[in-house]
Write a protein that holds these residues in place. Structure first.
Motif, PDB file in Angstrom:
ATOM      1  N   ASP A  85      53.430  69.511  22.812  1.00 31.93           N
ATOM      2  CA  ASP A  85      54.624  69.076  23.556  1.00 31.93           C
ATOM      3  C   ASP A  85      54.404  67.672  24.131  1.00 31.93           C
ATOM      4  O   ASP A  85      54.890  67.363  25.219  1.00 31.93           O
ATOM      5  CB  ASP A  85      54.991  70.073  24.657  1.00 31.93           C
ATOM      6  N   HIS A  91      64.214  75.028  21.887  1.00 32.08           N
ATOM      7  CA  HIS A  91      63.555  75.051  23.197  1.00 32.08           C
ATOM      8  C   HIS A  91      64.241  76.153  23.994  1.00 32.08           C
ATOM      9  O   HIS A  91      65.446  76.047  24.259  1.00 32.08           O
ATOM     10  CB  HIS A  91      63.803  73.748  23.965  1.00 32.08           C
ATOM     11  N   LYS A 112      59.854  64.814  17.149  1.00 36.39           N
ATOM     12  CA  LYS A 112      61.278  64.985  17.435  1.00 36.39           C
ATOM     13  C   LYS A 112      61.901  63.651  17.857  1.00 36.39           C
ATOM     14  O   LYS A 112      61.235  62.823  18.469  1.00 36.39           O
ATOM     15  CB  LYS A 112      61.465  65.963  18.608  1.00 36.39           C
ATOM     16  N   HIS A 152      57.206  65.243  21.206  1.00 34.84           N
ATOM     17  CA  HIS A 152      58.255  64.242  21.479  1.00 34.84           C
ATOM     18  C   HIS A 152      57.529  62.895  21.549  1.00 34.84           C
ATOM     19  O   HIS A 152      57.467  62.276  22.587  1.00 34.84           O
ATOM     20  CB  HIS A 152      58.921  64.507  22.820  1.00 34.84           C
ATOM     21  N   HIS A 198      54.989  70.840  17.803  1.00 32.05           N
ATOM     22  CA  HIS A 198      56.044  70.437  18.755  1.00 32.05           C
ATOM     23  C   HIS A 198      55.612  69.173  19.491  1.00 32.05           C
ATOM     24  O   HIS A 198      54.735  69.216  20.357  1.00 32.05           O
ATOM     25  CB  HIS A 198      56.233  71.602  19.739  1.00 32.05           C
ATOM     26  N   HIS A 211      58.372  77.399  23.962  1.00 37.28           N
ATOM     27  CA  HIS A 211      58.200  77.469  25.432  1.00 37.28           C
ATOM     28  C   HIS A 211      58.107  78.915  25.911  1.00 37.28           C
ATOM     29  O   HIS A 211      57.029  79.388  26.214  1.00 37.28           O
ATOM     30  CB  HIS A 211      59.294  76.713  26.207  1.00 37.28           C
TER      31      HIS A 211
HETATM   32 ZN   LIG Z   1      59.679  69.925  23.958  1.00 43.47          ZN
END
Ligand SMILES: [Zn+2]
Length: 407
Positions: free
Chosen positions: A312, A237, A146, A79, A77, A260
């Motif tokens: 994350d 998420h 992502k 970003h 995961h 999460h």
């Molecule tokens: Zn995230």
């Protein structure tokens, strides 16, 4: 005697999953005094060092010096694709300013959307390459990236293309993220536009930020169901900021991952544990949100769930290190070093649909990490990173701080 490209010899301890996914309580394959034979970027053979040495002659031998060898880590995961940073928000967070208030002051996700939209493709590519490079230096051999910092589907398409164009020694998996509703525009129309764009974009996965202040359960379900009809994998998420019922979608959709879970009630966590969906734990994020909140790992363990791990990495949570995510999963969430390893390798790969990644077994891709420790417990006992000795990524052998092609 067969000639091969690479032999990793003198492995003190080799630790890898026996099957994918690994569920809490499952056995793990552990072999002492092992060796791994690699040919054309694939693992050809695994066994006791003495036996493997008799079977193969290698053009290159790596001496693991009696250390721990595992699959390369997999970040489930991230970003990582954006422009700008939000370091200035840290002082506000330390001063107790809430996320909502930071948004009102021009920070948060919308500010990253503005800086990303203003950046050129080249700037975005350079930023992503740097961050992927940092992830590799902390042991990642595969990672998810992502989209999500665009205001409209056309911007999301640009970001998806950039992920696909990056040349990386690590394996990258693209996910189209429906991140936040556009400001001042009809949110239903935005969800419709994202759905309409799917057949052209065909990402490996879609994801939705289903939460208070982002998308509702109904909007998320509509987007994910449309993607499922096209055969696209689903991620979610859920329950990060508030419990608005997002994680209950586990009963209605076939999700590859649900991520999460900080506010997920015990009964829903039990449903997640019994499903085939990986529960992606993101311990860096709670820290960056100044939150002491924890997911119900006790329920996930009791019910034999599938834990996975991610950093994350985002402008809000600047953590490129899966080593750190593993360490924090032990000290914040109570995963043992072995559980953390299974979460960070085979299960993260499982959540990304990477069947030949996250394990060291004949037929798997040769993505291996050689650590500076001799024992599995040291993987998270030693805090602060810096434990990676070498990372084997197919025919490339990466040393932290320096990458060189294998010869
Ligand atoms: Zn995230």
């Amino acid at each position: 005697m067969r000639v091969i490209d690479l032999l990793i010899d003198n492995i003190g301890v080799l630790a890898t999953a026996r099957k994918s996914p690994w569920r809490f309580g499952d056995d793990v394959f552990i072999m002492e005094n092992a060796a791994v034979a690699v040919s054309r970027g694939e693992v050809l053979d695994v066994g006791p060092s003495s036996a493997i040495r008799k079977r193969y002659r290698a053009s290159r031998v790596i001496d693991a010096r009696n250390r721990l060898v595992t699959p390369a880590l997999v970040d489930a995961h991230t970003h990582m694709l954006f422009a700008g940073d939000r370091s200035w928000e840290l002082k506000l967070k330390l001063g107790g300013v809430t996320y909502g208030e930071i948004l009102r002051r021009g920070g948060g996700i919308y500010s990253t959307i503005e800086s990303t939209e203003a950046a050129s493709d080249e700037e975005l590519m350079r930023g992503l390459e740097d961050r992927v490079g940092a992830a590799i230096m902390h042991g990642a051999g595969a990672l998810e990236v992502k989209t999500g910092y665009a205001a409209a589907p056309s911007g999301e398409a640009r970001l998806l293309n950039i992920i696909r164009r990056i040349k990386s020694t690590a394996k990258l998996v693209d996910t189209l993220l429906m991140h936040v509703p556009p400001r001042g525009r009809d949110r239903e129309a935005h969800v419709d536009a994202m759905i309409e764009a799917l057949p052209q974009l065909m990402p490996s996965f879609v994801d939705v930020f289903c939460d208070d202040g982002a998308f509702t359960v109904d909007e998320s379900k509509r987007f994910l169901s449309a993607a499922a009809r096209l055969g696209i994998g689903l991620r979610l998420h859920a329950d990060e900021l508030a419990n608005i019922g997002c994680s209950e979608l586990i009963g209605e959709l076939s999700l590859s991952s649900i991520d999460h879970l900080l506010k997920t009630p015990g009964d829903v966590m039990a449903m997640i544990a019994k499903s085939r969906t990986a529960a992606v734990l993101l311990p860096c994020t709670a820290l960056s949100m100044m939150s002491g909140e924890k997911p119900r790992v006790d329920v996930l363990r009791r019910e034999g769930g599938i834990p996975a791990l991610g950093t994350d990495f985002s402008p809000n949570s600047w953590c490129p290190s899966m080593e750190a995510a593993m360490e924090l999963s032990t000290y914040l969430y109570g995963l043992t070093p072995l559980e953390a390893l299974m979460a960070a390798t085979t299960n993260s790969a499982y959540s990304l649909g990477l069947k030949d990644v996250g394990v060291v077994a004949p037929g798997s891709r040769a993505l291996l990490a050689i650590w500076k420790v001799n024992d599995i417990d040291w993987l998270t006992y030693w805090m602060g990173g810096g434990k990676l000795s070498l990372l084997v990524l197919g025919s490339i052998v990466v040393e932290p701080k320096a990458a060189s092609p294998a010869t």
